[in-house]
Design a protein around this motif. Structure first.
Motif, PDB file in Angstrom:
ATOM      1  N   ASP A  34       0.587  -1.094  -0.364  1.00 19.78           N
ATOM      2  CA  ASP A  34       0.035  -0.031   0.265  1.00 19.78           C
ATOM      3  C   ASP A  34       0.887   1.174   0.036  1.00 19.78           C
ATOM      4  O   ASP A  34       0.289   2.657  -0.882  1.00 19.78           O
ATOM      5  N   ASP A  35       1.483   0.715   0.905  1.00 22.60           N
ATOM      6  CA  ASP A  35       3.372   2.122   1.107  1.00 22.60           C
ATOM      7  C   ASP A  35       3.439   2.587  -0.288  1.00 22.60           C
ATOM      8  O   ASP A  35       4.098   3.875  -1.224  1.00 22.60           O
ATOM      9  N   PHE A  36       3.672   1.552  -1.702  1.00 25.92           N
ATOM     10  CA  PHE A  36       4.161   1.918  -2.836  1.00 25.92           C
ATOM     11  C   PHE A  36       3.013   1.849  -3.627  1.00 25.92           C
ATOM     12  O   PHE A  36       2.949   2.931  -4.791  1.00 25.92           O
ATOM     13  N   HIS A  37       1.832   1.819  -3.811  1.00 25.84           N
ATOM     14  CA  HIS A  37       0.688   1.750  -4.564  1.00 25.84           C
ATOM     15  C   HIS A  37       0.095   3.237  -4.406  1.00 25.84           C
ATOM     16  O   HIS A  37      -0.536   3.923  -5.239  1.00 25.84           O
ATOM     17  N   LEU A  39       0.152   7.251  -3.696  1.00 20.95           N
ATOM     18  CA  LEU A  39       0.770   8.833  -4.140  1.00 20.95           C
ATOM     19  C   LEU A  39      -0.102   9.586  -1.965  1.00 20.95           C
ATOM     20  O   LEU A  39      -1.194   9.146  -1.984  1.00 20.95           O
ATOM     21  N   PRO A  40       0.491  10.596  -2.145  1.00 23.32           N
ATOM     22  CA  PRO A  40      -0.534  11.795  -1.542  1.00 23.32           C
ATOM     23  C   PRO A  40      -2.115  11.716  -1.603  1.00 23.32           C
ATOM     24  O   PRO A  40      -2.332  11.983  -2.707  1.00 23.32           O
ATOM     25  N   ASN A  41      -2.848  12.145  -1.265  1.00 17.44           N
ATOM     26  CA  ASN A  41      -3.994  12.625  -1.467  1.00 17.44           C
ATOM     27  C   ASN A  41      -4.730  11.584  -1.915  1.00 17.44           C
ATOM     28  O   ASN A  41      -6.265  11.420  -2.830  1.00 17.44           O
ATOM     29  N   TRP A  42      -4.487  10.018  -1.846  1.00 18.90           N
ATOM     30  CA  TRP A  42      -4.585   8.715  -1.927  1.00 18.90           C
ATOM     31  C   TRP A  42      -4.800   8.594  -3.838  1.00 18.90           C
ATOM     32  O   TRP A  42      -5.620   7.578  -4.540  1.00 18.90           O
ATOM     33  N   VAL A  43      -3.789   8.931  -4.074  1.00 17.41           N
ATOM     34  CA  VAL A  43      -3.884   9.128  -5.688  1.00 17.41           C
ATOM     35  C   VAL A  43      -3.366   7.648  -6.429  1.00 17.41           C
ATOM     36  O   VAL A  43      -1.782   7.795  -5.661  1.00 17.41           O
ATOM     37  N   LEU A 109      -8.730   9.494  15.465  1.00 16.08           N
ATOM     38  CA  LEU A 109      -6.889   9.311  16.143  1.00 16.08           C
ATOM     39  C   LEU A 109      -6.047   9.690  15.294  1.00 16.08           C
ATOM     40  O   LEU A 109      -4.814   9.915  15.619  1.00 16.08           O
ATOM     41  N   LYS A 110      -6.825   9.728  14.000  1.00 14.02           N
ATOM     42  CA  LYS A 110      -5.174  10.098  12.495  1.00 14.02           C
ATOM     43  C   LYS A 110      -4.316   9.587  12.275  1.00 14.02           C
ATOM     44  O   LYS A 110      -3.362  10.253  12.237  1.00 14.02           O
ATOM     45  N   GLU A 111      -5.019   8.562  12.478  1.00 14.90           N
ATOM     46  CA  GLU A 111      -3.418   7.072  12.201  1.00 14.90           C
ATOM     47  C   GLU A 111      -3.438   7.282  10.335  1.00 14.90           C
ATOM     48  O   GLU A 111      -4.032   7.175  10.112  1.00 14.90           O
ATOM     49  N   LYS A 112      -1.984   7.434  10.229  1.00 17.94           N
ATOM     50  CA  LYS A 112      -1.635   7.711   9.207  1.00 17.94           C
ATOM     51  C   LYS A 112      -1.051   6.088   8.752  1.00 17.94           C
ATOM     52  O   LYS A 112      -1.451   5.165   9.216  1.00 17.94           O
ATOM     53  N   CYS A 113      -1.920   6.324   7.533  1.00 17.35           N
ATOM     54  CA  CYS A 113      -1.966   5.448   6.242  1.00 17.35           C
ATOM     55  C   CYS A 113      -1.599   4.888   5.371  1.00 17.35           C
ATOM     56  O   CYS A 113      -1.858   6.378   4.517  1.00 17.35           O
ATOM     57  N   CYS A 114      -1.376   3.749   4.686  1.00 17.26           N
ATOM     58  CA  CYS A 114      -0.596   3.805   2.718  1.00 17.26           C
ATOM     59  C   CYS A 114       0.158   5.245   2.377  1.00 17.26           C
ATOM     60  O   CYS A 114      -0.191   5.744   1.691  1.00 17.26           O
ATOM     61  N   GLY A 115       1.003   5.145   3.297  1.00 12.37           N
ATOM     62  CA  GLY A 115       2.032   5.973   2.754  1.00 12.37           C
ATOM     63  C   GLY A 115       1.597   7.818   3.920  1.00 12.37           C
ATOM     64  O   GLY A 115       1.649   6.964   4.931  1.00 12.37           O
ATOM     65  N   GLU A 116       1.666   8.601   2.918  1.00 10.33           N
ATOM     66  CA  GLU A 116       1.102   9.760   3.683  1.00 10.33           C
ATOM     67  C   GLU A 116      -0.177  10.186   4.398  1.00 10.33           C
ATOM     68  O   GLU A 116      -0.752  11.539   3.885  1.00 10.33           O
ATOM     69  N   ASN A 117      -1.000   9.219   3.742  1.00  9.74           N
ATOM     70  CA  ASN A 117      -2.324   9.347   3.433  1.00  9.74           C
ATOM     71  C   ASN A 117      -3.432   9.119   5.452  1.00  9.74           C
ATOM     72  O   ASN A 117      -2.626   8.479   5.606  1.00  9.74           O
TER      73      ASN A 117
END
Length: 174
Positions: A34-37, A39-43, A109-117
């Motif tokens: 998911d971190d590779f798939h 990009l920011p803003n769920w692109v 709780l604003k946990e980050k996921c999938c890269g920077e999203n």
């Protein structure tokens, strides 16, 4: 031992969490798809770019743990190289419970996921909701994994876990 491990399963099975645990125990780098798939803003990256980026990362490693799905995109590359496939084949009721817990942590709780999203309430109730995705893909992925285990990748070593408690046995099986 050649340790090139894929941890796969449907959404919310705990692939990334298990991958982090095993990576720490065995001192192997975890590569979360998911971190590779995303990009920011769920692109979402284009498929070819995504596959190429994952392959480039894995070429730099002698051993790895890849966590995530993207099975059909990676079956001709990463799946060919894997020496072990760990399939988290958990029941739907457990997955749904995990979905609600994970969504709460990510949204409130604003946990980050999938890269920077970050997930939001809006996204949670949109057509891109993981809740809908689970129902759309759960049974199809189960059939695919059964087929791949018995046919396409029958020559690979498989560990199929049907309950999270079985994760404790992995040290004995690896």
């Amino acid at each position: 031992m050649n340790r090139k491990i894929i941890i796969t399963g449907t959404t919310c099975t705990g692939k990334t969490t298990l991958g982090k645990k095993l990576a720490k125990v065995y001192s192997i780098k975890q590569v979360d798809l998911d971190d590779f798939h995303f990009l920011p803003n769920w692109v979402e990256k284009e498929d070819k770019v995504f596959v190429d980026d994952v392959r480039k990362e894995l070429k730099t490693l002698d051993k790895w743990i890849v966590t995530g799905s993207y099975q059909t995109l990676l079956k001709d590359t990463v799946w060919q190289e894997a020496s072990l496939i760990i399939w988290l084949d958990y029941p739907l009721n457990l997955i749904l419970r995990r979905y609600f817990i994970r969504t709460y942590r990510r949204v409130f709780l604003k946990e980050k996921c999938c890269g920077e999203n970050y997930e939001s309430l809006t996204r949670t109730f949109s057509k891109e909701s993981l809740f809908f995705w689970i129902f759309k893909t759960y049974w199809h992925r189960k059939r695919r994994m059964h087929n791949w285990k018995e046919n396409l990748f029958s020559h690979k070593k498989w560990i199929v876990l049907t309950k999270p408690i079985e994760e404790r046995r992995l040290k004995e099986l690896l």
